[in-house]
Design an enzyme around this catalytic site. Structure first.
Site, PDB file in Angstrom:
ATOM      1  N   ASP A 183     -13.094  -3.123  -4.129  1.00 41.74           N
ATOM      2  CA  ASP A 183     -11.953  -2.232  -4.355  1.00 41.74           C
ATOM      3  C   ASP A 183     -12.525  -0.819  -4.417  1.00 41.74           C
ATOM      4  OD1 ASP A 183      -9.935  -0.639  -5.374  1.00 41.74           O
ATOM      5  OD2 ASP A 183      -9.325  -2.039  -6.942  1.00 41.74           O
ATOM      6  N   HIS A 184     -12.226   0.013  -3.395  1.00 35.59           N
ATOM      7  CA  HIS A 184     -12.868   1.321  -3.296  1.00 35.59           C
ATOM      8  C   HIS A 184     -12.486   2.252  -4.439  1.00 35.59           C
ATOM      9  CE1 HIS A 184     -14.963   4.640  -1.527  1.00 35.59           C
ATOM     10  NE2 HIS A 184     -15.104   4.057  -0.358  1.00 35.59           N
ATOM     11  N   ARG A 185     -11.422   1.936  -5.173  1.00 34.28           N
ATOM     12  CA  ARG A 185     -11.063   2.752  -6.332  1.00 34.28           C
ATOM     13  C   ARG A 185     -12.052   2.550  -7.480  1.00 34.28           C
ATOM     14  NH1 ARG A 185      -5.158   0.327  -7.114  1.00 34.28           N
ATOM     15  NH2 ARG A 185      -6.517  -1.517  -7.047  1.00 34.28           N
TER      16      ARG A 185
END
Length: 434
Positions: A406-408
């Site tokens: 999850d790039h967040r």
């Protein structure tokens, strides 16, 4: 006074379930804590305990009924004093909507969940005579913690004291605050997607058999669609040489033979993932609108295929456990997962997931993230491959793994650091002990 027994919410995400079996019939006397029914959710079959006492007046939902909505009345009790008009000497009946909370014998991981109807106020604790309205689980937890129920405000239906109220009282927190879950993400609901029928897409009527969706099918479809659509994800893949791991596994299993414990490659992968999560803690995290949640332990969920879907039982605090303990737990959890005997707390709330399709010969794949986790590791088959060491060509047993991030929460550099640490642990298993 008649009391409705409602379809309980046995997990935070449960919206409906199947009433698998009744353990009572009309005319039976029911006491608080008696098992009265079995409910099938999308993941498991669980027993439901009675909270109120009385005589079964009516069974409103026959056993075998599917898609029963949470908080729908499923049975009715004739409570204490039913049919007897109140007198001046008798205490008045407490205000009640004629409904009782039904509670699973196995507690949900985040407390009792009376979503939907009920409308109890945390400030309005209902008392019948000298009896405080509290669920059996809440009573047990309060007694164990040495808490006086009279000092606890209930946030369940009609002011009933439930598990989260006892937990909050023990921590000195507000039950009301504990009862309000943070949203998973800031989302703007999209317009409903127009779904075409198969016939509209050119499939001839009568050319197929339609298998009805189970609760698990619907839940998996919804959660995976939400995750794939809403989570900005990306994969990272690396190859690992596992000859040293296989040799170490052979020695470990020889040592454990007298205990009848057999460690699998997947058990070692779970242990290595847990250690790597602690060494690169940014990967053991979840995104929330309020901030990034950094988890204290590596609670590693393992994907288990069962009839009609998938379930992810969890090895809690896997970084603290030895391979023998992990092997014992994974075997037990997998067996009970396939017979749908897991409790909600055994498959909800993991911080990281491992999905292994190596036994099917799958070389490499990328899994969909199981929210709210920040990443998931996909493990392929170990196979003999040509490798280059310096200027020499050799042969090694190689396994490809992919982490979907999850790039967040986990950016590319962080995901790469995790794989570097994980690779070192897998290729030299003794480093897990340091």
């Amino acid at each position: 006074m008649s009391i409705d027994i409602l379809m309980p919410a046995l997990s935070p995400t449960m919206e409906e379930g199947s009433l698998a079996k009744w353990h009572v019939k009309v005319g039976d006397n029911v006491r608080s804590g008696d098992v009265i029914a079995e409910i099938e959710t999308d993941k498991a079959t669980m027993e439901v305990e009675a909270v109120e006492e009385g005589v079964v007046e009516a069974i409103l939902v026959p056993e075998g009924t599917e898609n029963v909505k949470v908080n729908a009345p499923i049975a009715r009790l004739a409570g204490e004093g039913a049919g007897t008009p109140p007198t001046a000497s008798a205490p008045p009946s407490p205000p009640s909507g004629g409904r009782a909370e039904a509670e699973a014998s196995a507690p949900p991981p985040e407390g009792d969940h009376p979503e939907g109807g009920g409308g109890g106020s945390a400030a309005a604790q209902t008392v019948t005579g000298d009896r405080i309205l509290a669920s059996p689980l809440a009573r047990r937890l309060a007694e164990r913690a040495g808490l006086d129920l009279k000092t606890i405000q209930g946030s369940g239906p009609h002011g009933r004291i439930i598990k989260r109220d006892v937990d909050a009282a023990g921590k000195g927190a507000s039950p009301k605050a504990a009862a309000t879950p943070a949203p998973a993400a800031d989302r703007t609901p999209d317009a409903p997607r127009q779904v075409q029928s198969l016939e509209q897409m050119g499939i001839a009527p009568g050319s197929y058999d339609l298998i009805p969706l189970t609760g698990m099918n619907k839940t998996v479809a919804r959660r995976m669609t939400d995750s794939f659509r809403d989570v900005p994800h990306f994969p990272l893949t690396i190859d690992l040489e596992i000859d040293a791991l296989l040799a170490a596994r052979t020695k470990i299993n020889a040592m454990l033979e007298s205990q009848k414990i057999k460690v699998s490659v997947n058990d070692i992968v779970i242990k290595a993932a847990a250690v790597a999560l602690k060494r690169v803690p940014q990967t053991n995290a979840s995104y929330t609108p309020e901030g990034i949640a950094m988890h204290h332990h590596a609670d590693v969920a393992m994907a288990v295929a069962i009839d009609g879907g998938l379930i992810t039982p969890i090895i809690r605090a896997a970084e603290t456990k030895g391979l023998a303990q992990i092997a014992t737990e994974t075997k037990d959890l997998a067996e009970r997962a396939r017979t749908r005997k897991l409790k909600p707390e055994e498959y909800q709330g993991g911080t990281f997931s491992v999905s292994n399709l190596g036994m099917f010969g799958i070389k490499s794949f990328a899994s969909i993230i199981n929210e709210p986790q920040g990443a998931i590791l996909s493990v392929g088959a170990g196979e003999k491959r040509a490798v280059v060491r310096g200027d020499q060509l050799g042969v090694a047993t190689v396994m490809s793994v992919t982490i979907t991030c999850d790039h967040r929460v986990v950016d590319g550099a962080t995901g790469a650091r995790f794989l570097q640490v994980f690779k070192a642990l897998i290729e030299d298993p003794l480093t897990m002990l340091v």
